[in-house]
Design an enzyme around this catalytic site. Structure first.
Site, mmCIF file in Angstrom:
data_model
loop_
_atom_site.group_PDB
_atom_site.id
_atom_site.type_symbol
_atom_site.label_atom_id
_atom_site.label_comp_id
_atom_site.label_asym_id
_atom_site.label_seq_id
_atom_site.Cartn_x
_atom_site.Cartn_y
_atom_site.Cartn_z
ATOM 1 N N PHE A 133 0.842 -1.194 0.000
ATOM 2 C CA PHE A 133 0.000 0.000 0.000
ATOM 3 C C PHE A 133 0.883 1.253 0.000
ATOM 4 C CE2 PHE A 133 -3.290 2.932 1.447
ATOM 5 C CZ PHE A 133 -4.402 2.462 0.761
ATOM 6 N N GLU A 134 1.989 1.193 0.743
ATOM 7 C CA GLU A 134 2.960 2.292 0.767
ATOM 8 C C GLU A 134 4.364 1.726 0.949
ATOM 9 O OE1 GLU A 134 -0.085 5.512 2.851
ATOM 10 O OE2 GLU A 134 1.340 4.373 4.064
ATOM 11 N N SER A 135 5.369 2.502 0.527
ATOM 12 C CA SER A 135 6.778 2.211 0.789
ATOM 13 C C SER A 135 7.418 3.464 1.352
ATOM 14 C CB SER A 135 7.515 1.786 -0.486
ATOM 15 O OG SER A 135 7.024 0.564 -0.983
#
Length: 300
Positions: free
Chosen positions: A52-54
């Protein structure tokens, strides 16, 4: 092999946040030594890994316990985030922490924050993020309530009559939309939210069942539901405190797990009085899942 002009394999860590065991909570890729990457490369890597995010950490010369942090979701760079900072701090602790407890300063475009970490066992950490002060921005016109509910396939009667919709920020601007009964289970994003939220001065929306202490959040296209949203949880606890539902400094559990199949818990608290909230804290466990290397980097 490395691509021409690259600096060699790029190490990253896969962790799950807001949980004490792998394969639950909110997954995240953490790149602890990302100084050589451009923003375009960071965005490409995030899309490739499909978390979903990094989060990408860069040294800024302020000391060993301070990093610049750049957070990307699948479409854009974010000025602020919650679970990426908790996971990033746990990775820094694993690599550089030494003692059982440590504290880290992370600098983002929206604000600089402090994260306290605790080592709890092999591959297990706890992180506590102080998001800083909450900003209470506005309340939508009551005449718009029906339209707000309809964005999520709900009726005005599904909204909590004791709590008004409100826009606030602890780094990102959220519309907090309180619901009741089974509305949380029936909600979904029917059409892209970017334009209607922008008209209200918000970036994202967080649906909150205050009685159950449970929330939901999707990306603005409605294609992905977030497992546990640290930035949204910060706005939710500030909102609840301002409306007298949580006492100053009281730690509560906010859940956001029922609809994604990945159990997660967020510990939340807020300190202050009324809307003068000086500190919003969101924390949870971090479980290490894997470590890897990118052997070839995307174009700069």
């Amino acid at each position: 092999m490395s691509s021409p002009g690259s600096v060699g394999p790029m190490r990253y860590h896969h962790v799950d946040v807001f949980t004490d065991r792998p394969y639950s909570g909110n997954s995240l890729a953490v790149f602890p030594d990302a100084d050589a990457l451009t923003g375009a490369q960071m965005q490409s890597i995030t899309r490739e890994l499909r978390h979903f995010e990094s989060v990408f950490l860069l040294r800024d010369g302020a000391g060993d316990r301070t990093r610049r942090a750049r957070v990307f979701d699948l479409t854009q760079e974010l000025d602020f985030a919650g679970h990426p900072l908790l996971g990033a701090a746990a990775v820094l602790h694993a690599l550089h922490g030494g003692d059982a407890h440590a504290a880290w300063t992370l600098r983002l475009p929206a604000r600089t924050v402090e994260v306290a970490t605790e080592r709890r066992g092999p591959g297990r950490y706890a992180s506590l993020l102080d998001q800083g002060a909450a900003e209470f921005l506005c309340r939508p016109d009551p005449r718009d309530v029906a339209a707000l509910a309809a964005l999520f396939g709900l009726e005005p009667s599904d909204l909590d009559p004791t709590l008004p919709p409100e826009i606030l920020s602890t780094g990102l601007r959220y519309l907090v939309l309180p619901v009741r009964g089974d509305a949380l289970a029936r909600a979904g994003v029917l059409a892209p939210l970017d334009a209607p939220l922008a008209r209200l001065g918000a970036q994202f929306a967080y649906l909150l069942d205050a009685a159950a202490m449970e929330g939901r959040h999707w990306d603005n296209d409605g294609h992905l539901e977030d497992v546990a949203t640290g930035s949204g949880a910060g706005c939710a606890v500030a909102y609840l405190h301002s409306h007298g539902r949580i006492r100053s400094g009281e730690r509560s559990i906010l859940r956001q797990r029922r609809f994604t199949g990945r159990p997660s818990e967020m510990t939340v608290s807020a300190e202050g009085r009324d809307q003068d909230i000086r500190s919003v804290r969101v924390g949870g466990g971090v479980a290490f899942v894997a470590e890897g290397h990118l052997h070839e980097l995307p174009p700069a």
